[in-house]
Every structure is written in structure tokens, then in C-alpha cells.
Scaffold this motif. Structure first.
Motif, mmCIF file in Angstrom:
data_model
loop_
_atom_site.group_PDB
_atom_site.id
_atom_site.type_symbol
_atom_site.label_atom_id
_atom_site.label_comp_id
_atom_site.label_asym_id
_atom_site.label_seq_id
_atom_site.Cartn_x
_atom_site.Cartn_y
_atom_site.Cartn_z
ATOM 1 N N UNK A 1 0.869 -1.181 0.000
ATOM 2 C CA UNK A 1 0.000 0.000 0.000
ATOM 3 C C UNK A 1 0.902 1.225 0.000
ATOM 4 N N UNK A 2 0.606 2.206 -0.855
ATOM 5 C CA UNK A 2 1.506 3.354 -1.039
ATOM 6 C C UNK A 2 0.711 4.653 -1.057
ATOM 7 N N UNK A 3 1.303 5.713 -0.498
ATOM 8 C CA UNK A 3 0.618 7.010 -0.422
ATOM 9 C C UNK A 3 1.661 8.116 -0.302
ATOM 10 N N UNK B 1 3.663 10.413 -8.465
ATOM 11 C CA UNK B 1 4.828 11.157 -8.943
ATOM 12 C C UNK B 1 5.075 12.371 -8.062
ATOM 13 N N UNK B 2 6.356 12.767 -7.973
ATOM 14 C CA UNK B 2 6.714 14.016 -7.341
ATOM 15 C C UNK B 2 6.693 13.996 -5.830
ATOM 16 N N UNK B 3 6.921 15.181 -5.271
ATOM 17 C CA UNK B 3 6.935 15.377 -3.835
ATOM 18 C C UNK B 3 6.551 16.805 -3.526
ATOM 19 N N UNK C 1 7.709 -0.597 6.770
ATOM 20 C CA UNK C 1 7.452 0.665 6.074
ATOM 21 C C UNK C 1 8.713 1.072 5.325
ATOM 22 N N UNK C 2 8.559 1.449 4.068
ATOM 23 C CA UNK C 2 9.699 1.848 3.255
ATOM 24 C C UNK C 2 9.432 3.130 2.495
ATOM 25 N N UNK C 3 10.498 3.688 1.935
ATOM 26 C CA UNK C 3 10.426 4.924 1.153
ATOM 27 C C UNK C 3 10.238 4.554 -0.313
ATOM 28 N N UNK C 4 9.168 5.061 -0.937
ATOM 29 C CA UNK C 4 8.904 4.770 -2.340
ATOM 30 C C UNK C 4 9.882 5.516 -3.235
ATOM 31 N N UNK C 5 10.339 4.854 -4.295
ATOM 32 C CA UNK C 5 11.334 5.407 -5.211
ATOM 33 C C UNK C 5 10.922 5.180 -6.656
ATOM 34 N N UNK C 6 11.497 6.001 -7.537
ATOM 35 C CA UNK C 6 11.409 5.752 -8.974
ATOM 36 C C UNK C 6 12.819 5.761 -9.541
ATOM 37 N N UNK C 7 13.753 5.186 -8.810
ATOM 38 C CA UNK C 7 15.163 5.214 -9.159
ATOM 39 C C UNK C 7 15.956 5.732 -7.972
ATOM 40 N N UNK D 1 6.686 9.977 -0.318
ATOM 41 C CA UNK D 1 5.847 8.785 -0.453
ATOM 42 C C UNK D 1 6.390 7.617 0.369
ATOM 43 N N UNK D 2 5.483 6.954 1.051
ATOM 44 C CA UNK D 2 5.803 5.773 1.859
ATOM 45 C C UNK D 2 5.002 4.580 1.363
ATOM 46 N N UNK D 3 5.518 3.385 1.626
ATOM 47 C CA UNK D 3 4.742 2.178 1.347
ATOM 48 C C UNK D 3 4.773 1.264 2.561
ATOM 49 N N UNK D 4 3.732 0.456 2.675
ATOM 50 C CA UNK D 4 3.605 -0.509 3.758
ATOM 51 C C UNK D 4 3.441 -1.890 3.134
#
Length: 786
Positions: free
Chosen positions: A699-701, A709-711, A732-738, A745-748
């Protein structure tokens, strides 16, 4: 740097020579430098070095980590130095990582191995030789710290499954060594890891995960490796089964026919034993041929016996199994579909909703499910239902209508499927204008893309691509790459490039990067600027509006602090061989973000007709003989580093699925945790959309526009604070696109996912039914409790 070959014996000797030369003390109590262990306060001098090393890590300044740091009598300083080098990576960090590998402290070794695993390109043989030698030395001379780590790992393995442990997880040197050997992918990696499968259980599990890493790189494993994994997974009279051994099989797209029956037998046997690793058995059955469909169908339908994550994975596995899998999915959709009873529909806010939605997504055709799909497509929303229920009803209705529609984007069930934003009273759905509601709009765009986009279909497509729901617009723009018949594509791409939403801009840039001809006007509209050696001829030329938009983005304030956005634009510039952007690309060669430098070098190479490297901060001929070794440019220390969160913080979320919590721990990712806590306190997450839910996975938000996208503006992308820790359920982790693209953005996690280990920053642990959230749910508010 050229690849060097080193024998394991030579590397083993060098490692112990380094250890003796440094005069490193025996490990003792550790100050807080990323360790989860309690520690006494550091001396003033050590505290100053810890701050300096954190700054070096954030600036990506490998040369600021000195040999003196790595020889410090304070183990906390040595750990911080190894952590910084591991996260910086690259040629500049390599010598320091090699030194750290010889340290007697297990945590230092873990960081060193982790860093070498991600910095071994063109040094694979050398790196694996060093890693194997260090593993042998560690076995021969276990330290007290190593024993403590092994005990902690054993305790973790023996703990009941069902969630990640609270607090920062301990670092395991044995696991880091094995995973690095797998990620480097040298010739010796596979036989070494196979030999480790016969060792102690903990090492065998590490080796299995590492073989999964290797499988993802090589796309295959030897047949004898698969047999060894299956033997380990099946167990024997002397040793219990190790279900983790099935993980590498699930990472392969194809397996030899000779082992398929054995995979089916072993994976089926492991379904009887509940654990976080049972998911690997479900996934392996998806590689076990059509005869495995019946077992997967049993998993999918057995609510209460198997977890929601395992059932969702079974649906995805069935999609791979051809007609038998499709028949099983059709039966499952009919059995899992909710009744129209309003009371029953309140149960949609649960993890089981994701199972049904995954089965719908995996269904490739209507077939025997046609009646069930028609019932779902017409599922009546309960009167006065809350938004969370309406949203889930809309997902089911639109998922079913999407299948029933085939290629007919005017299908009434499709146009009216989204009950979250019903049409005005008395109006009828209009195929020529975007439907109201994000779920329905995205479903219609998908159906539009199933046939040639011309005529009336083109008019409908343009309506979705030019306005309406953002994610539907992005999906429509993405269709341009696959549909060369779309007329007026340059105008649509130029409009998307001029948008304020970075996700829409990136979608258009990625289309141009993949299919640069889609940015061209029709031949004859204007003449292309010709080179002096070309004959005068009329040819297709890039739209001036697209050229202007690309330059404007490259000059946009703050854009260069968003590596995801700027990288997509640079790729588009390179694909177009857009010469006017050359000076801007040279500036990007000096970026402190390594991915930006790499992409700028590639684009410059296209413009100049030769390979260009930007790794030293200036464009230069790649691999040029005698080119001086210069460290890459460094960045700024982020603002968060000046006011770090020092203790775990609890975030309490009020969401459409109820109250949920997470505890963010700064031990392993101090800057990232500080960013997220600051954003939560400022109210940034209040009202944000949960934009991504993959049932059984994540789950990501936290995206500002709800599209992933973005921040937040004014907050440069975070440097990755990745660690060699496991992504377990509720981690819990930090969402990335590279690399270095995290921001807000975080994900669980829903389930164990070894392929994420070390790839993303682990920042905490969550509690509550995060898997019950659905795409589009709202985070109403977030409170922070220290």
C-alpha cells in the motif's frame, strides 16, 4: 575501471593484512550509528565525526570518509563510515568498502558487504572473491558481535510470523555477504551459493534469497541448482523443510520441463505449513505448469485457511497457467463476488476485497464468468453508502465492465460503472466526453486502447488525453507510444509537457523517449534544419512546441531537484538528438544526483556521436585512456540534517479503512524519518490519496497529486538511506522511482518481499489493516506522537 581478477586466497591474505595494519580494537558497546543496540554516549570527538560522516553520506562525498574513520577505536565511527560508503557506492567508495570488509565488527562487515554488492559492476569476480573469503574468515573466527547477531537472527526466525518486529532491525553480516554474492552475479556466485544450501539453516536461507537475486539478474539458474533448492525445500528425516528455498523459483519466468513435476509436488506440500514463506510456494506453483491450477484454485478460494496475500498471489499465478488458470479464475470470481445486499457490501472494506479485485484483473476474457461479471457490473451501490464503500463498488463494477466491453468504449455498463461521481440527474453517459469519476475514466481509456484510435474513437481519446482525471490523462498519453495512428500526437504531448503535474510531464517525456517520431510533425509542414552534408529534402521535424516545452522544463526552478522528472526529460532530449539542449545537458553532468549524471551522459553521447561519461562531473569521453580518476560532484546537506528526529515517532492515520498507525525509527534512516515526521506535523498528508494498492504486496501514499509522482514543493529529493534489512509484512519503506528519488511517499508491506531487501530505505513498522485500503481511499488526517 577494467575488470580485475583476484584469487580467493590472495584476497583472503589482503583482507587480514589490512585488518592487522589498522590496529582495530575488539568490538565493544556501540554508540548509535545505525545499530539497534543500546549504546553509551559517544565522546565529543566521536560525536563530531558521526555528524561529519552523516553529512558526507548525504552529500555523496566518498573522499570525506577517511581511513582514520575506518581505523577509529570507536566502533560507532567505523559503522557510520561503512554505512556512508555503502550508500555512496561507486569507484570512489570501493577502497573504503574493501577496508571495511576486513573489520572485526559484524555490523561494519554487513555494511561493507552490502555496499560492495551494489558497486561491483565490472569488478564482479574481484568482489565475489573478497566476499567469499570474508565469509570463510568469519566462520573460522566468530566474534562476540557475530555471535550476538546470530542469536538475534535466530530469535527473529523463531518468533511468530505475521509482522515485522518493532524498532530498527539488526544487521546480519552473514545475510549481507550472501546477498552481495548473488547481486554481483560473478561466475563463482551460483556454485558458491549452492554449496551454502547444505550449511546451517540460517545460511541456507540467506543463500536461497541470494540465488533469487542471481535469478533476477541472469534470468535462469542451472538445473542442478533448482534440484538443490527443491531438496532443501522438501526437507528430510534429518532436517525440516526450508520453504524459503522456493523463492528463487518464483523469480524465474521459465523453468526446465524436467523439474516442473517436482516443483509442483514440493510447493504443494509446503502449502500445509503456515509461515511468511508460504507465499513463495504459491508463487512457485505458478511456474509448475497447468496441472498446478487446481492447487492454486484451492488457495484462492480458501478464505480463513490462507492469508489474503497468499490468495491474491494465487490469482496472479493462475493468470500464467493458460486455459486451466482462466477457468479457475472464472469460477473464483463467481464464488467471491458479493451479494447486492447493502449489509453484505459493508464487508468490502477488508483485505478480502483485494483478493476479488486481483482475480478480476487476472481474468483475461469473460468465458464462463460472463453472468457473474454482468452481475458485478450492475452491482447496485447501497443507499447513503460512505465514500469507501462506493469506491469499492466502483472498482468491482468497472473491473467487470472493462472485461465485458472488449473493445467497445461506448458500452453503457462501462460508461456508467463509476458510482463515486454519478452523472447529473437526467443525463446519459456520453462516449465522446470523459466520464465523471477517476475509476471509470481509467477503465474507459484502457478499452479505447484496445483498437485502432481513429475516427470517433480518436475524438474520445483526445478528450481523455486533454482534460479530466489526471491518472486517466496519463494513461491516455501513454497510449501514444503504442498507437502510431493517433493524429495530432505532437500537440497532445506538448500540452502534457507544459502541465504543472510532474507525473503528466514525465508520461509525455517517456513516450518521446521510447518513440521519438511521435513528437514529429507531418512531413512538409516545415523543413528540418539540415546539416551541411545533407541534401535539401523535406522531412518530419520535431514540433516546435515540444522543443520549447523541453527547454522550459530543463530551466524550471526546482526541476533539477526532482531526478525522476528531469531524468525523463533528459531521456526525451537524447532520443530527439535535440542539439539546442546540449549546454543544459552539460550542466546536468555536474549534478550531485548520480542517475541524473548518467542520463545526461547518455543524451550527450547521442548528440555527439560517441560515448560520453559524466561520472566525474564533466562530460568526457567514456573509457578514454589516461582519463584522471576524479570523484563525482557532491551535493548539499539537506535541511533535515540540521534538526534530526532522534527517537521513534508514532504516526496515527485516520483513513477510510479506520485508524492505522506506523512507528518511524530514525536509527537506520535519520534524514528520511525526519522528513516524514516534519511533513506529518505540517499536515501535508491530511487529505492525501492512497494512490497505489497491490493486494498481497504493498500500500503506497504521499504523492502530492495522487498519481505516484513528485513530492512537496521546495523539498529536494532524498538521498537513499537503504539498508541490508528484510522487507517483512508491515515494514514501512520509502517509495522510489530510481536512486535518490524519494521525497514524501511511503509504502507498507502486505507480505514478505525479499526482492525489495536493500533496494529501498526501511524507515519503520506499521500496525493495523493497511491491506484493507483501496486505491483512491483518503487519509483524512495524521497525528504525530513521540
Amino acid at each position: 575501471m577494467p575488470r580485475r581478477r583476484s584469487s580467493p586466497l590472495l584476497v583472503f591474505t589482503l583482507l587480514f593484512s589490512l585488518s592487522a595494519c589498522t590496529g582495530q580494537p575488539a568490538p565493544g558497546p556501540a554508540p548509535d550509528a545505525g545499530s539497534s543496540a543500546a549504546a553509551p554516549a559517544a565522546s565529543a570527538g566521536a560525536a563530531g565525526r558521526l555528524d561529519a560522516l552523516l553529512a558526507a553520506e548525504q552529500r555523496r562525498a566518498a573522499l570525506e570518509v577517511s581511513p582514520a574513520d575506518q581505523q577509529s577505536r570507536d566502533v560507532g565511527v567505523r559503522r557510520a563510515a561503512a554505512r556512508a560508503l555503502a550508500r555512496i557506492g561507486g569507484d570512489a567508495a570501493w577502497p573504503g568498502l574493501a577496508r571495511a570488509l576486513a573489520d572485526e565488527d559484524d555490523e561494519v562487515v554487513a555494511w561493507a558487504a552490502y555496499g560492495l554488492g551494489f558497486s561491483c559492476k565490472e569488478r564482479e569476480t574481484e568482489a565475489v572473491s573478497a566476499l567469499v573469503a570474508r565469509a570463510l574468515a568469519r566462520d573460522a573466527r566468530p566474534s562476540p558481535a557475530g555471535a550476538a547477531t546470530a542469536a538475534a537472527s535466530a530469535a527473529s526466525a523463531a518468533a511468530p510470523s505475521g509482522g515485522a518486529a518493532a524498532g530498527a532491525p539488526p544487521l546480519d553480516a552473514g545475510g549481507a555477504l550472501a546477498r552481495a554474492i548473488g547481486r554481483c552475479g560473478a561466475e563463482a556466485s551460483e556454485p558458491t551459493l549452492v554449496a551454502w544450501l547444505d550449511g546451517p539453516r540460517e545460511r541456507a536461507i540467506h543463500a536461497a534469497y541470494a540465488l533469487g537475486d542471481l535469478a533476477a539478474i541472469k534470468l535462469k539458474l542451472r538445473e542442478e541448482t533448482l534440484v538443490a533448492l527443491l531438496n532443501l525445500a522438501s526437507g528430510s528425516a534429518a532436517s525440516p523443510p526450508v520453504p524459503e528455498a522456493l523463492y528463487p523459483i518464483g523469480r524465474l519466468e521459465h523453468v526446465p520441463l524436467t523439474v516442473i513435476p517436482r516443483i509442483r509436488d514440493v510447493a504443494t506440500a509446503r502449502l500445509a505449513e503456515a509461515s511468511d514463506a508460504r507465499l513463495f510456494a504459491v508463487r512457485a506453483l505458478g511456474r509448475a505448469g497447468e496441472a498446478a491450477a487446481s492447487e492454486l484454485a484451492r488457495v484462492l478460494s480458501a478464505k480463513g485457511v490462507f492469508t489474503a496475500s497468499e490468495r491474491a498471489e494465487a490469482a496472479r499465478a493462475l493468470k500464467r497457467l493458460g486455459p486451466p488458470g482462466q477457468r479457475a479464475l472464472a469460477d473464483a470470481v463467481a464464488a467471491l463476488a458479493p451479494s447486492a445486499d447493502p449489509i453484505a457490501l459493508t464487508g468490502l472494506v477488508s483485505e478480502d476485497f483485494g483478493v476479488l479485485l486481483t482475480a478480476l484483473d487476472a481474468l483475461g476474457s469473460t468465458g464462463a464468468a460472463r453472468k457473474a461479471l454482468r452481475d458485478l457490473a450492475a452491482l447496485p451501490p447501497p443507499p447513503s453508502a460512505p465514500a469507501a464503500i462506493l469506491r469499492r463498488v466502483a472498482w468491482l463494477r468497472c473491473g467487470a465492465a472493462r472485461l465485458l466491453a472488449g473493445g467497445d468504449y461506448r458500452e453503457p455498463l462501462l460508461l456508467g460503472c463509476d458510482v463515486t461521481a454519478p452523472a447529473e440527474p437526467g443525463s446519459k453517459p456520453d462516449a465522446g466526453a470523459p466520464v465523471r469519476g477517476p475509476i471509470g475514466a481509467r477503465a474507459v481509456v484502457e478499452v479505447i486502447g484496445r483498437d485502432a484510435i481513429i475516427g470517433a474513437r480518436l475524438a474520445a481519446f483526445r478528450a481523455y488525453a486533454a482534460s479530466g482525471d489526471l491518472r486517466a490523462r496519463e494513461a491516455a498519453i501513454e497510449l501514444i507510444a503504442a498507437h502510431e495512428e493517433i493524429a495530432g500526437a505532437p500537440d497532445l504531448l506538448a500540452k502534457a509537457l507544459a502541465a504543472e503535474e510532474p507525473g503528466l510531464v514525465a508520461a509525455a517525456a517517456e513516450v518521446i523517449a521510447r518513440q521519438p517520431q511521435r513528437a514529429s510533425e507531418a512531413p512538409g509542414k516545415r523543413k528540418r534544419r539540415k546539416r551541411s552534408d545533407e541534401k535539401d529534402a523535406s522531412a518530419a521535424v520535431t514540433s516546435p512546441a515540444i522543443e520549447a516545452a523541453l527547454l522550459a522544463i530543463l530551466d524550471r526552478p526546482g526541476a533539477r531537484d526532482d531526478p525522476e522528472l528531469i531524468g525523463a526529460v533528459v531521456d526525451a532530449v537524447g532520443a530527439l538528438a535535440f542539439k539546442p539542449a546540449e549546454a543544459r545537458l552539460e550542466q546536468l553532468c555536474r549534478s550531485s544526483y548520480p542517475t541524473t549524471r548518467a542520463r545526461a551522459g547518455t543524451a550527450l553521447g547521442v548528440l555527439r556521436g560517441r560515448k560520453v561519461a559524466c561520472d566525474a562531473g564533466l562530460p568526457g569521453d567514456a573509457g578514454a585512456a589516461g582519463r584522471p580518476a576524479v570523484a563525482p560532484p557532491v551535493g548539499e546537506v539537506p535541511a533535515e540534517a540540521s534538526a534530526l528526529v532522534r527517537a521513534p515517532a508514532v504516526l496515527i492515520f485516520d483513513t477510510d479503512a479506520g485508524e492505522l498507525t506506523m512507528t518511524l525509527d530514525p536509527a537506520l534512516a535519520p534524514v528520511a524519518v525526519t522528513r516524514f515526521v516534519d511533513l506529518a506535523r505540517s499536515g501535508y498528508y491530511d487529505g492525501k490519496i492512497v494512490h497505489r494498492v497491490v493486494p498481497g504486496f504493498v500500500t503506497q501514499f504521499g504523492a502530492p497529486f495522487g498519481d505516484g509522482a513528485g513530492g512537496p514543493p521546495g523539498r529536494p529529493a532524498l538521498r537513499c538511506e537503504t539498508s541490508p534489512v528484510a522487507f517483512e509484512p508491515l515494514r514501512v519503506g520509502v517509495a522510489l522511482a530510481g536512486r535518490d528519488t524519494g521525497s514524501s511517499q511511503l509504502f507498507v508491506m502486505h507480505a514478505r518481499a525479499p526482492h525489495l531487501d536493500g533496494q529501498y530505505a526501511a524507515v519503520g513498522v506499521a500496525a493495523g489493516p493497511w491491506a484493507a485500503l483501496a486505491d483512491g481511499d483518503i487519509i483524512r488526517s495524521v497525528k504525530v506522537r513521540n
